[in-house]
Scaffold this motif. Structure first.
Motif, mmCIF file in Angstrom:
data_model
loop_
_atom_site.group_PDB
_atom_site.id
_atom_site.type_symbol
_atom_site.label_atom_id
_atom_site.label_comp_id
_atom_site.label_asym_id
_atom_site.label_seq_id
_atom_site.Cartn_x
_atom_site.Cartn_y
_atom_site.Cartn_z
ATOM 1 N N LEU A 1 29.447 79.842 22.696
ATOM 2 C CA LEU A 1 30.422 78.823 22.713
ATOM 3 C C LEU A 1 31.426 78.982 23.470
ATOM 4 O O LEU A 1 31.798 80.026 23.856
ATOM 5 C CB LEU A 1 30.936 78.720 21.341
ATOM 6 C CG LEU A 1 29.716 78.138 20.223
ATOM 7 C CD1 LEU A 1 30.115 78.460 18.609
ATOM 8 C CD2 LEU A 1 29.177 76.982 20.414
ATOM 9 N N TRP B 1 37.384 77.651 24.687
ATOM 10 C CA TRP B 1 38.129 76.627 24.634
ATOM 11 C C TRP B 1 37.755 75.505 23.339
ATOM 12 O O TRP B 1 38.567 74.424 23.321
ATOM 13 C CB TRP B 1 38.442 75.792 25.767
ATOM 14 C CG TRP B 1 37.224 75.326 26.632
ATOM 15 C CD1 TRP B 1 36.576 76.116 27.665
ATOM 16 C CD2 TRP B 1 36.369 74.038 26.491
ATOM 17 N NE1 TRP B 1 35.511 75.505 27.957
ATOM 18 C CE2 TRP B 1 35.492 74.449 27.401
ATOM 19 C CE3 TRP B 1 36.423 72.893 25.545
ATOM 20 C CZ2 TRP B 1 34.183 73.356 27.375
ATOM 21 C CZ3 TRP B 1 35.376 72.076 25.532
ATOM 22 C CH2 TRP B 1 34.328 72.268 26.758
ATOM 23 N N ARG B 2 36.771 75.915 22.691
ATOM 24 C CA ARG B 2 36.518 74.919 21.658
ATOM 25 C C ARG B 2 37.299 75.189 20.584
ATOM 26 O O ARG B 2 38.067 76.254 20.300
ATOM 27 C CB ARG B 2 35.119 75.386 20.990
ATOM 28 C CG ARG B 2 35.039 76.601 20.220
ATOM 29 C CD ARG B 2 33.777 76.893 19.504
ATOM 30 N NE ARG B 2 33.701 78.346 19.145
ATOM 31 C CZ ARG B 2 33.693 78.568 17.703
ATOM 32 N NH1 ARG B 2 33.366 77.353 16.938
ATOM 33 N NH2 ARG B 2 33.441 79.575 17.174
ATOM 34 N N LEU C 1 32.557 69.381 25.547
ATOM 35 C CA LEU C 1 31.787 70.598 24.370
ATOM 36 C C LEU C 1 30.415 70.507 24.300
ATOM 37 O O LEU C 1 30.051 71.384 24.655
ATOM 38 C CB LEU C 1 32.679 70.553 23.358
ATOM 39 C CG LEU C 1 32.442 71.854 22.198
ATOM 40 C CD1 LEU C 1 32.878 73.001 22.976
ATOM 41 C CD2 LEU C 1 33.326 71.335 20.926
ATOM 42 N N ARG D 1 28.874 71.710 27.617
ATOM 43 C CA ARG D 1 28.870 72.979 27.957
ATOM 44 C C ARG D 1 28.051 73.863 27.061
ATOM 45 O O ARG D 1 27.328 74.647 27.542
ATOM 46 C CB ARG D 1 30.382 73.361 27.673
ATOM 47 C CG ARG D 1 30.664 74.885 27.877
ATOM 48 C CD ARG D 1 30.752 75.206 29.439
ATOM 49 N NE ARG D 1 30.925 76.764 29.603
ATOM 50 C CZ ARG D 1 32.057 77.181 29.619
ATOM 51 N NH1 ARG D 1 33.099 76.201 29.870
ATOM 52 N NH2 ARG D 1 32.259 78.424 29.927
#
Length: 162
Positions: free
Chosen positions: A38, A41-42, A149, A152
């Protein structure tokens, strides 16, 4: 009292799908999602429920404004409300695809379609009630972020071949 029933129902409707999606999501956070690569920046997982609840409430109220000012389902509101129903169905479908089926690729395809349907709904809502269109802008912003998101996560977690 009847002045409160229609807006309340419109606000509750999108939250029903959100609650159902929450059950699917919660069951997959620790067992699957946290095991993915992950991005840094999540947002933290605890941010998602209040953000989505707020967005569902505002989109529900926006749909009420269009229904009220557009003459209901038989008037000028028919096409905007059909677009709203489409984007709501796409919204509700993302969670079972991404979290339920663990399909990063189809989750990405689905969220891109959702983004387009939200943009179209904003345009159509604005033609009936300007405030209703504006109320959906934070939703479009959040789904824009969620699309980035999702992209990514899909890019960084290639699907394994069996």
């Amino acid at each position: 009292m009847s002045d409160y029933i229609a807006p309340t129902a419109a606000i509750i409707l999108p939250n029903i799908g959100g609650l159902a999606g929450g059950f699917i999501t919660r069951g997959n956070i620790k067992t699957w999602y946290e095991g993915l690569k992950l991005p840094s920046w999540r947002p933290p997982n605890r941010i998602f429920p209040p953000v989505w609840t707020t967005l569902y409430c505002t989109m529900g109220y926006a749909s009420y404004l269009v229904w009220r000012d557009g003459g209901g389902f038989g008037g000028d509101a028919a096409l905007p409300l059909a677009a709203y129903g489409t984007q709501l169905a796409l919204n509700w479908a993302w969670t079972p695809i991404f979290f339920g089926a663990h399909s990063l690729k189809w989750g990405l395809v689905e969220i891109v379609a959702l983004w387009g349907s939200i943009a179209g709904t904003i345009y159509l809502f604005h033609g009936v009630n300007e405030t209703a269109g504006l109320l959906l802008l934070p939703y479009l912003g959040w789904v824009s972020f969620a699309t980035a998101l999702t992209f990514r996560i899909w890019r960084d977690n290639p699907e394994k071949k069996d």
